[in-house]
Motif scaffolding. Structure first.
Motif, PDB file in Angstrom:
ATOM      1  N   THR A  57      14.627 -50.577  12.069  1.00  0.00           N
ATOM      2  CA  THR A  57      15.818 -50.374  11.238  1.00  0.00           C
ATOM      3  C   THR A  57      16.738 -49.382  11.933  1.00  0.00           C
ATOM      4  O   THR A  57      16.292 -48.540  12.705  1.00  0.00           O
ATOM      5  N   VAL A  58      18.034 -49.527  11.663  1.00  0.00           N
ATOM      6  CA  VAL A  58      19.008 -48.609  12.275  1.00  0.00           C
ATOM      7  C   VAL A  58      19.517 -47.648  11.207  1.00  0.00           C
ATOM      8  O   VAL A  58      19.572 -47.986  10.030  1.00  0.00           O
ATOM      9  N   GLN A  59      19.873 -46.442  11.642  1.00  0.00           N
ATOM     10  CA  GLN A  59      20.351 -45.431  10.683  1.00  0.00           C
ATOM     11  C   GLN A  59      21.861 -45.489  10.491  1.00  0.00           C
ATOM     12  O   GLN A  59      22.365 -45.095   9.464  1.00  0.00           O
ATOM     13  N   LYS A  60      22.580 -45.968  11.503  1.00  0.00           N
ATOM     14  CA  LYS A  60      24.034 -46.062  11.379  1.00  0.00           C
ATOM     15  C   LYS A  60      24.530 -47.335  12.034  1.00  0.00           C
ATOM     16  O   LYS A  60      23.970 -47.787  13.032  1.00  0.00           O
ATOM     17  N   GLY A  61      25.609 -47.883  11.483  1.00  0.00           N
ATOM     18  CA  GLY A  61      26.210 -49.080  12.057  1.00  0.00           C
ATOM     19  C   GLY A  61      25.822 -50.338  11.289  1.00  0.00           C
ATOM     20  O   GLY A  61      25.063 -50.275  10.323  1.00  0.00           O
ATOM     21  N   ARG A  62      26.360 -51.468  11.744  1.00  0.00           N
ATOM     22  CA  ARG A  62      26.110 -52.748  11.074  1.00  0.00           C
ATOM     23  C   ARG A  62      25.561 -53.760  12.050  1.00  0.00           C
ATOM     24  O   ARG A  62      25.969 -53.809  13.212  1.00  0.00           O
ATOM     25  N   ILE A  63      24.659 -54.615  11.548  1.00  0.00           N
ATOM     26  CA  ILE A  63      24.180 -55.753  12.333  1.00  0.00           C
ATOM     27  C   ILE A  63      24.321 -56.993  11.452  1.00  0.00           C
ATOM     28  O   ILE A  63      23.759 -57.052  10.354  1.00  0.00           O
ATOM     29  N   VAL A  64      25.105 -57.967  11.928  1.00  0.00           N
ATOM     30  CA  VAL A  64      25.306 -59.215  11.187  1.00  0.00           C
ATOM     31  C   VAL A  64      24.755 -60.352  12.038  1.00  0.00           C
ATOM     32  O   VAL A  64      25.155 -60.520  13.197  1.00  0.00           O
ATOM     33  N   VAL A  65      23.810 -61.104  11.488  1.00  0.00           N
ATOM     34  CA  VAL A  65      23.181 -62.210  12.215  1.00  0.00           C
ATOM     35  C   VAL A  65      23.434 -63.492  11.435  1.00  0.00           C
ATOM     36  O   VAL A  65      23.046 -63.604  10.267  1.00  0.00           O
ATOM     37  N   ASP A  66      24.122 -64.445  12.087  1.00  0.00           N
ATOM     38  CA  ASP A  66      24.412 -65.732  11.459  1.00  0.00           C
ATOM     39  C   ASP A  66      25.075 -65.537  10.089  1.00  0.00           C
ATOM     40  O   ASP A  66      24.725 -66.182   9.101  1.00  0.00           O
ATOM     41  N   GLY A  67      26.006 -64.579  10.025  1.00  0.00           N
ATOM     42  CA  GLY A  67      26.755 -64.339   8.798  1.00  0.00           C
ATOM     43  C   GLY A  67      26.043 -63.483   7.757  1.00  0.00           C
ATOM     44  O   GLY A  67      26.595 -63.201   6.693  1.00  0.00           O
ATOM     45  N   ILE A  68      24.812 -63.071   8.044  1.00  0.00           N
ATOM     46  CA  ILE A  68      24.037 -62.290   7.070  1.00  0.00           C
ATOM     47  C   ILE A  68      23.975 -60.832   7.525  1.00  0.00           C
ATOM     48  O   ILE A  68      23.587 -60.544   8.661  1.00  0.00           O
ATOM     49  N   ASP A  69      24.350 -59.918   6.637  1.00  0.00           N
ATOM     50  CA  ASP A  69      24.336 -58.498   6.978  1.00  0.00           C
ATOM     51  C   ASP A  69      22.908 -57.950   6.860  1.00  0.00           C
ATOM     52  O   ASP A  69      22.386 -57.770   5.774  1.00  0.00           O
ATOM     53  N   GLY A  73      19.720 -55.087   3.981  1.00  0.00           N
ATOM     54  CA  GLY A  73      18.288 -55.104   3.631  1.00  0.00           C
ATOM     55  C   GLY A  73      17.918 -56.187   2.634  1.00  0.00           C
ATOM     56  O   GLY A  73      18.595 -57.205   2.493  1.00  0.00           O
ATOM     57  N   GLY A  74      16.796 -55.956   1.925  1.00  0.00           N
ATOM     58  CA  GLY A  74      16.337 -56.868   0.876  1.00  0.00           C
ATOM     59  C   GLY A  74      16.078 -58.282   1.365  1.00  0.00           C
ATOM     60  O   GLY A  74      15.507 -58.492   2.425  1.00  0.00           O
ATOM     61  N   LYS A  75      16.530 -59.236   0.563  1.00  0.00           N
ATOM     62  CA  LYS A  75      16.327 -60.661   0.849  1.00  0.00           C
ATOM     63  C   LYS A  75      16.960 -61.075   2.171  1.00  0.00           C
ATOM     64  O   LYS A  75      16.529 -62.023   2.810  1.00  0.00           O
ATOM     65  N   ASN A  76      18.020 -60.347   2.564  1.00  0.00           N
ATOM     66  CA  ASN A  76      18.722 -60.685   3.807  1.00  0.00           C
ATOM     67  C   ASN A  76      17.791 -60.654   5.013  1.00  0.00           C
ATOM     68  O   ASN A  76      17.921 -61.453   5.936  1.00  0.00           O
ATOM     69  N   VAL A  77      16.846 -59.722   4.993  1.00  0.00           N
ATOM     70  CA  VAL A  77      15.937 -59.572   6.136  1.00  0.00           C
ATOM     71  C   VAL A  77      15.101 -60.846   6.299  1.00  0.00           C
ATOM     72  O   VAL A  77      14.979 -61.394   7.407  1.00  0.00           O
ATOM     73  N   ASP A  78      14.551 -61.348   5.205  1.00  0.00           N
ATOM     74  CA  ASP A  78      13.745 -62.575   5.275  1.00  0.00           C
ATOM     75  C   ASP A  78      14.582 -63.760   5.737  1.00  0.00           C
ATOM     76  O   ASP A  78      14.122 -64.596   6.513  1.00  0.00           O
ATOM     77  N   ALA A  79      15.822 -63.826   5.243  1.00  0.00           N
ATOM     78  CA  ALA A  79      16.711 -64.935   5.611  1.00  0.00           C
ATOM     79  C   ALA A  79      16.973 -64.926   7.116  1.00  0.00           C
ATOM     80  O   ALA A  79      16.955 -65.977   7.767  1.00  0.00           O
TER      81      ALA A  79
END
Length: 251
Positions: A57-69, A73-79
């Motif tokens: 996990t990162v402490q700062k910044g954003r990571i968007v993969v295939d449109g999912i932030d 966290g949460g369900k987004n990680v599994d997706a």
């Protein structure tokens, strides 16, 4: 290759305690792009790709993969994990399962496939990495190179949109490196989006659309292979390439 970014990292920072392992990482990867990440040991390469499927996990910044932030966290990680295949330095196969069982486990659990469907998919990808005849053996009965090809097939069984490779050949004997790299070259030719941390510069030259050099947790330089190897701009890049070249000549 499309112009759409399938991966976007924006101002990503990560610490282990007091130690900052990633600093201000900005990276955009287009669908179908093949990227090789290189750099000295401890430069943050493996951490960077492990952040893309949230193994870190990162402490700062954003990571968007295939449109999912991912940073939400949460369900987004599994997706995201369902779309991103990962191949590690150590093959991480389950020793008590056959090769076929290793490959069918995730599709049955995560994709809801029946055993028959999962086995059909698994055999297709075992054939793709040229070891279908090993399906009913156990990992301990295979060579390191074969086990790594199984690990690649296993990741492909989830039909991911992105493949991450973390030094996939560094635990292998030299004579087995080529068979794994050949498998990866085949994938690249199929148009798979790939990020590969590796010291195999021949692979970088022949396969990468872009080579990224990291040092001290930062992206120092990135360029197409011809420019990267022909005209490296940063002194640290030149030193690194010089060391790799001289170590290859020593072998």
């Amino acid at each position: 290759m499309t112009t759409e970014s399938i991966i976007r990292m924006e101002a990503v920072n990560k610490w282990y305690g007091e130690f900052q392992v990633l600093t201000g990482i900005d990276l955009s990867v287009r669908q179908g792009e093949r990227i090789v990440i290189c750099g000295p040991s401890g430069s943050g390469k493996s951490t960077l790709i492990r952040c893309i499927n949230r193994l870190e996990t990162v402490q700062k910044g954003r990571i968007v993969v295939d449109g999912i932030d991912l940073t939400a966290g949460g369900k987004n990680v599994d997706a995201v994990r369902a779309e991103v295949g990962m191949v590690f330095q150590q093959f991480n196969l389950f020793p008590h399962l056959t090769i076929l069982e290793n490959c069918t486990l995730a599709p049955m659990r995560s994709r809801g496939m029946t055993k028959a469907q999962a086995e059909e998919v698994a055999m297709k990808y075992l054939a793709r990495v040229r070891i279908p005849e090993q399906a009913h053996k156990y990992p301990s009965q295979l060579s390191g190179g074969q086990q790594q090809r199984v690990a690649i097939a296993r990741a492909l069984c989830m039909t991911p949109k992105i493949m991450l490779f973390d030094e996939p050949t560094s635990a292998l004997d030299p004579e087995m490196v080529k068979e794994v790299l050949d498998t990866m070259i085949g994938l690249a030719e199929d148009g798979m989006t790939m990020l590969c941390v590796t010291h195999e510069m021949g692979f970088a030259r022949s396969v990468a659309d872009r080579v990224i050099f990291m040092a001290d947790g930062k992206i120092v330089e990135q360029a197409p292979p011809a420019d990267f190897f022909g005209h490296p701009k940063d002194e640290r890049t030149r030193q690194f390439l010089g060391q790799i070249l001289s170590s290859h000549q020593a072998h």
